[in-house]
Design a protein around this motif. Structure first.
Motif, short mmCIF file in Angstrom:
data_model
loop_
_atom_site.label_atom_id
_atom_site.label_comp_id
_atom_site.label_asym_id
_atom_site.label_seq_id
_atom_site.Cartn_x
_atom_site.Cartn_y
_atom_site.Cartn_z
N UNK A 95 59.46 10.22 113.49
CA UNK A 95 59.16 8.85 113.08
C UNK A 95 58.21 8.20 114.07
N UNK A 96 58.47 8.38 115.35
CA UNK A 96 57.58 7.81 116.36
C UNK A 96 56.16 8.34 116.18
N UNK A 97 56.02 9.64 115.96
CA UNK A 97 54.69 10.23 115.79
C UNK A 97 54.05 9.82 114.48
N UNK A 98 54.86 9.59 113.44
CA UNK A 98 54.33 9.09 112.18
C UNK A 98 53.72 7.71 112.36
N UNK A 99 54.43 6.84 113.06
CA UNK A 99 53.92 5.49 113.32
C UNK A 99 52.65 5.56 114.17
N UNK A 100 52.67 6.38 115.20
CA UNK A 100 51.48 6.53 116.05
C UNK A 100 50.30 7.03 115.23
N UNK A 101 50.54 8.02 114.37
CA UNK A 101 49.48 8.56 113.51
C UNK A 101 48.93 7.47 112.59
N UNK A 102 49.83 6.73 111.96
CA UNK A 102 49.42 5.71 111.01
C UNK A 102 48.61 4.59 111.66
N UNK A 103 49.01 4.19 112.84
CA UNK A 103 48.36 3.05 113.49
C UNK A 103 47.13 3.43 114.32
N UNK A 104 46.89 4.73 114.47
CA UNK A 104 45.72 5.16 115.25
C UNK A 104 44.45 5.00 114.42
N UNK A 105 43.36 4.77 115.10
CA UNK A 105 42.09 4.62 114.41
C UNK A 105 41.55 5.95 113.90
N UNK A 106 41.77 6.98 114.68
CA UNK A 106 41.25 8.30 114.34
C UNK A 106 42.42 9.18 113.91
N UNK A 107 42.60 9.34 112.61
CA UNK A 107 43.73 10.07 112.09
C UNK A 107 43.36 11.51 111.75
N UNK A 108 44.29 12.42 112.03
CA UNK A 108 44.12 13.78 111.52
C UNK A 108 44.56 13.77 110.05
N UNK A 109 44.31 14.82 109.35
CA UNK A 109 44.66 14.89 107.93
C UNK A 109 46.18 14.98 107.76
N UNK A 110 46.69 14.65 106.57
CA UNK A 110 48.12 14.84 106.31
C UNK A 110 48.58 16.28 106.53
N UNK A 111 47.75 17.25 106.16
CA UNK A 111 48.13 18.65 106.38
C UNK A 111 48.24 18.97 107.87
N UNK A 112 47.31 18.45 108.65
CA UNK A 112 47.35 18.69 110.09
C UNK A 112 48.57 18.00 110.71
N UNK A 113 48.87 16.79 110.26
CA UNK A 113 50.03 16.08 110.78
C UNK A 113 51.31 16.83 110.43
N UNK A 114 51.41 17.35 109.21
CA UNK A 114 52.57 18.15 108.81
C UNK A 114 52.68 19.40 109.68
N UNK A 115 51.55 20.04 109.95
CA UNK A 115 51.54 21.22 110.81
C UNK A 115 52.05 20.87 112.20
N UNK A 116 51.57 19.78 112.75
CA UNK A 116 52.01 19.37 114.09
C UNK A 116 53.52 19.11 114.13
N UNK A 117 54.05 18.47 113.09
CA UNK A 117 55.49 18.19 113.07
C UNK A 117 56.31 19.46 112.87
N UNK B 262 49.23 7.64 103.80
CA UNK B 262 47.79 7.37 103.92
C UNK B 262 47.28 6.55 102.74
N UNK B 263 47.74 6.87 101.53
CA UNK B 263 47.30 6.16 100.34
C UNK B 263 47.81 4.72 100.29
N UNK B 264 48.91 4.45 100.96
CA UNK B 264 49.49 3.10 101.01
C UNK B 264 49.43 2.57 102.44
N UNK B 265 48.34 2.87 103.12
CA UNK B 265 48.20 2.59 104.54
C UNK B 265 48.46 1.14 104.92
N UNK B 266 47.96 0.19 104.17
CA UNK B 266 48.13 -1.23 104.50
C UNK B 266 49.62 -1.58 104.50
N UNK B 267 50.32 -1.14 103.45
CA UNK B 267 51.75 -1.41 103.35
C UNK B 267 52.50 -0.80 104.53
N UNK B 268 52.29 0.50 104.77
CA UNK B 268 53.04 1.18 105.81
C UNK B 268 52.69 0.71 107.21
#
Length: 180
Positions: free
Chosen positions: A127-149, A69-75
């Motif tokens: 990895x697929x879900x990480x890319x989907x999360x990163x490229x989506x306009x409405x992101x859940x928090x990193x903690x929520x994404x970790x919980x989902x995974x 999230x902090x390096x969003x443009x790069x990733x």
């Protein structure tokens, strides 16, 4: 990467922006994807390094998503590429090796065939879900994404990580949310 897609960037442009020659670039990296993978590996290893200090998979994933999230443009730019040496493939190899090493260190043996199959499936899906999360306009928090995974982990893999006491609190957080 803020202005040009990764696939359109040239090594000359990267070298010029870094203030080095192409020759210097190639002394350190095979190609632009190798540079991207090196940077990502550095961040990923930082995010998972704490697991050896009693931290959990959940904690490592949370840190990974905070870095992303902090390096969003790069990733965002790096994950859009599907080149054979792409970040997606490099991420897969890194996290698969990380989890295999974790299992080997905690159990003293390599993962059995069924666990390895589930681990490969889980790593590809994450990895697929990480890319989907990163490229989506409405992101859940990193903690929520970790919980989902953590919650998406195949059953036998989850049981193994629970028995090794490295899974973390992701599932507990989700169970609280379900009760609300």
């Amino acid at each position: 990467m803020k202005t040009t897609p990764v696939d359109d960037l040239t090594v000359k442009e990267i070298a010029d922006a870094a203030g080095v020659t192409r020759q210097t670039f190639y002394r350190n990296f095979l190609d632009k994807y190798d540079l991207i993978n090196w940077y990502f590996e550095k961040l990923l290893m930082e995010s998972f390094a704490r697991m050896g200090d009693g931290k959990t998979i959940y904690d490592g994933l949370t840190r990974k998503f905070e870095f992303i999230r902090n390096e969003q443009v790069f990733f965002a730019a790096a994950f859009r590429s599907d080149d054979r040496n792409s970040l997606k493939e490099h991420d897969y190899e890194l996290i698969l090796n990380f989890y295999q090493d974790l299992i080997r260190k905690k159990t003293g043996r390599i993962p059995e065939e069924e666990i390895l199959f589930q681990l490969k499936l889980y790593c590809r899906g994450s990895i697929h879900m990480t890319v989907e999360w990163l490229l989506s306009e409405k992101k859940c928090t990193p903690k929520r994404m970790a919980t989902l995974l953590v919650n998406a982990m195949p059953r036998k893999l989850e049981e193994l990580f629970r028995s090794l006491d490295v899974l973390g609190t992701g599932i507990k957080i989700c169970e609280k949310n379900i009760k609300k």
